[in-house]
Design an enzyme around this catalytic site. Sequence first.
Site, PDB file in Angstrom:
ATOM      1  N   HIS A  93     -95.769  89.344  60.643  1.00 42.24           N
ATOM      2  CA  HIS A  93     -95.254  90.696  60.926  1.00 42.24           C
ATOM      3  C   HIS A  93     -94.103  90.904  59.959  1.00 42.24           C
ATOM      4  O   HIS A  93     -93.088  90.203  60.035  1.00 42.24           O
ATOM      5  CB  HIS A  93     -94.792  90.822  62.376  1.00 42.24           C
ATOM      6  CG  HIS A  93     -94.560  92.239  62.801  1.00 42.24           C
ATOM      7  ND1 HIS A  93     -93.770  93.120  62.075  1.00 42.24           N
ATOM      8  CD2 HIS A  93     -95.018  92.963  63.862  1.00 42.24           C
ATOM      9  CE1 HIS A  93     -93.750  94.300  62.677  1.00 42.24           C
ATOM     10  NE2 HIS A  93     -94.503  94.236  63.756  1.00 42.24           N
ATOM     11  N   LYS A 110     -96.265  96.559  73.766  1.00 48.37           N
ATOM     12  CA  LYS A 110     -94.810  96.641  73.988  1.00 48.37           C
ATOM     13  C   LYS A 110     -94.222  97.970  73.530  1.00 48.37           C
ATOM     14  O   LYS A 110     -93.206  98.424  74.027  1.00 48.37           O
ATOM     15  CB  LYS A 110     -94.099  95.501  73.247  1.00 48.37           C
ATOM     16  CG  LYS A 110     -94.283  95.549  71.728  1.00 48.37           C
ATOM     17  CD  LYS A 110     -93.642  94.371  71.030  1.00 48.37           C
ATOM     18  CE  LYS A 110     -94.456  93.111  71.102  1.00 48.37           C
ATOM     19  NZ  LYS A 110     -95.757  93.135  70.392  1.00 48.37           N
ATOM     20  N   GLU A 144    -101.647  94.718  64.283  1.00 47.12           N
ATOM     21  CA  GLU A 144    -101.015  94.990  65.581  1.00 47.12           C
ATOM     22  C   GLU A 144    -100.131  96.240  65.500  1.00 47.12           C
ATOM     23  O   GLU A 144     -98.920  96.172  65.710  1.00 47.12           O
ATOM     24  CB  GLU A 144    -100.153  93.791  66.004  1.00 47.12           C
ATOM     25  CG  GLU A 144    -100.917  92.484  66.127  1.00 47.12           C
ATOM     26  CD  GLU A 144     -99.988  91.265  66.164  1.00 47.12           C
ATOM     27  OE1 GLU A 144     -98.745  91.434  66.134  1.00 47.12           O
ATOM     28  OE2 GLU A 144    -100.512  90.151  66.216  1.00 47.12           O
TER      29      GLU A 144
HETATM   30  C1  LIG Z   1     -95.676  90.621  67.445  1.00 46.62           C
HETATM   31  C2  LIG Z   1     -95.566  92.072  67.226  1.00 46.62           C
HETATM   32  N1  LIG Z   1     -96.674  92.743  66.852  1.00 46.62           N
HETATM   33  C3  LIG Z   1     -96.668  94.068  66.655  1.00 46.62           C
HETATM   34  C4  LIG Z   1     -95.505  94.799  66.822  1.00 46.62           C
HETATM   35  C5  LIG Z   1     -95.577  96.285  66.598  1.00 46.62           C
HETATM   36  O1  LIG Z   1     -94.930  96.624  65.443  1.00 46.62           O
HETATM   37  P1  LIG Z   1     -94.934  98.124  64.914  1.00 46.62           P
HETATM   38  O2  LIG Z   1     -94.498  98.992  66.010  1.00 46.62           O
HETATM   39  O3  LIG Z   1     -94.003  98.082  63.774  1.00 46.62           O
HETATM   40  O4  LIG Z   1     -96.319  98.437  64.456  1.00 46.62           O
HETATM   41  C6  LIG Z   1     -94.311  94.145  67.164  1.00 46.62           C
HETATM   42  C7  LIG Z   1     -93.057  94.886  67.295  1.00 46.62           C
HETATM   43  O5  LIG Z   1     -92.016  94.382  67.566  1.00 46.62           O
HETATM   44  C8  LIG Z   1     -94.342  92.746  67.375  1.00 46.62           C
HETATM   45  O6  LIG Z   1     -93.255  92.070  67.752  1.00 46.62           O
END
Ligand SMILES: Cc1ncc(COP(=O)(O)O)c(C=O)c1O
Length: 410
Positions: free
Chosen positions: A189, A61, A264
Site C-alpha cells: 500500500h 474501513k 484495495e
Molecule cells: C490495508 C489497507 N488497504 C486499503 C486501504 C484503502 O486505501 P485508500 O482509501 O487509499 O484506497 C487502506 C487505508 O488505510 C489500508 O490500510
Amino acid sequence: MELIKEIAVLESGRSAWQAMEQMINSGIQDAFFVMDVGEIVRRHHEWKLKLPSVEPFYAVKCNDSPMVLEVLNALGTGFDCASEGECAKVLAMGADPSRIIFANTVKPASHINFVAKAGVATLTFDNEEELYKIQALYPSAKLVIRIRCDASSAQCVLGMKFGVEVEDAFPLLETARALGLDVVGVSFHVGSGCSDPPVFQRAIQAARGLFDAAKRIGFEFTLLDIGGGFPGNKDSSLDNIADVVNSALKEFFPVGCGVRVIAEPGRFYVASAYTLATLIHSKRRVKNKDGTNSFMYYINDGIYGSFNCLKYDHAVVKPIPLKRSKANKEPAIGTIWGPTCDGEDQVTGPLMLPEMEIGDWFVFENMGAYTLPISCGFNGMPVPEVNAFADEKTLLELKNITTLNKKNDL
Ligand SMILES: Cc1ncc(COP(=O)(O)O)c(C=O)c1O
C-alpha cells in the site's frame, strides 16, 4: 437490508444536490448527508474501464455503511477487511469468504480464529511473530506478504507501521517456508491519497523481484495485491495512476502470466458519493483592530463527527455557502467551528465568505471517505444521518444485478 427499498428515487433530471436543497427547504435542522448511489456505480464502471485487469477489493474501513457494502456486493467487488468485525459484516451480507482478503498484517488471535472458522483464506503479514501466530492458529491460510513501498507524498502515510522493507522480505519468506506456511503472493500500500503515481511502478517492480526470489525457495506466487491510494474526490482523476499501473503490469505481470491482480481501493469508491449539509446554528461577530468585522460560524457537525477526517485523514474541506437569508451583505473573513465545547473543534481557518446568518447552511462535498465510521456523539451531538438517492437508471441497473445475484444463488 433490502437495498433498493432504502434508496429514494431521484425524479428524472434531478440531482442528489437538488434533493439536498429540497430537504433543507422542507425545514430540516439537523446536519445530514445525501449519498448519491449512482456515483458509486459510476466509479465501479470507471475502475473496470481504466484498470480492467485489476479486481477491486473495496477497503471496508473507509466507509462501512451497510448501503455502501450492499451496493458493492451487488456490483460484485471483493472486500478488504481489517478485523473480525468487518469480515463478519461482509459475510452477513451473503458474500462468499473467497471475496474477502483479511488485509491487516497484525491480527489479534481471536480474529484469526474467527476467519479460520468462517473460511476466509487470504491473510496478509509483514513480520515473523505474525507467522508464528498464524502457524499455531491457522496453518492452512493463504498468506500474502506485504512489502513497504511509500509514495513520496500521500495524504496518509502507512509505511511507518506496515510492510516489511523490500530487502528484509526474502528472509521473512524463508521463515514462512521453514514453518511450512503457504505464501501465495505479495501486497503493498503506497499510502492513502497518493500523489506520486510513479510509486506504483516501483512497487510493482519490487513485487516482481520478490515473486522471482520466492520461486528459488519453492513458492509459486499467484496473487499480486496493489493496495489502495487511488483518488476519490470529484475533481480527481484515476487516469495518471491507471496509466502507470497498466504499463507496469504489462511489463512485470503480463496477461497470461498466471498471476491474479487485485487492489484495495477505499476512497476511490466512496469519497465523492457523500455530500454533507450543515446548519449554522450560531454566529459570533469579532471586531478586528482595524475596525472591520470577522465572523465565527458554529455548525452542527465538527471534528468529533464527520470532520474527524481533518485530524485522522488529513483532509482539506471546502465549505460551499448556501444562503437562505435574503440579506445581502459584504463578504467578510469567517472561520467555521464544530458544535462541541472543545476549543479544538474547528472546521476551517479564516476564509473570505459571504456574510452568513444563523439558519444558513454550509455544504461540504467529497465527505464519504474516512468520515462516518470514525464519528462519535461526543457532547451528545448526533452523527449526521445518511439519505441515499439514486436516479432511475442506477436503480434499474442495481435491480437487474440483485435479481441476477438471486438467480445465481439458486
Ligand atoms: C490495508 C489497507 N488497504 C486499503 C486501504 C484503502 O486505501 P485508500 O482509501 O487509499 O484506497 C487502506 C487505508 O488505510 C489500508 O490500510
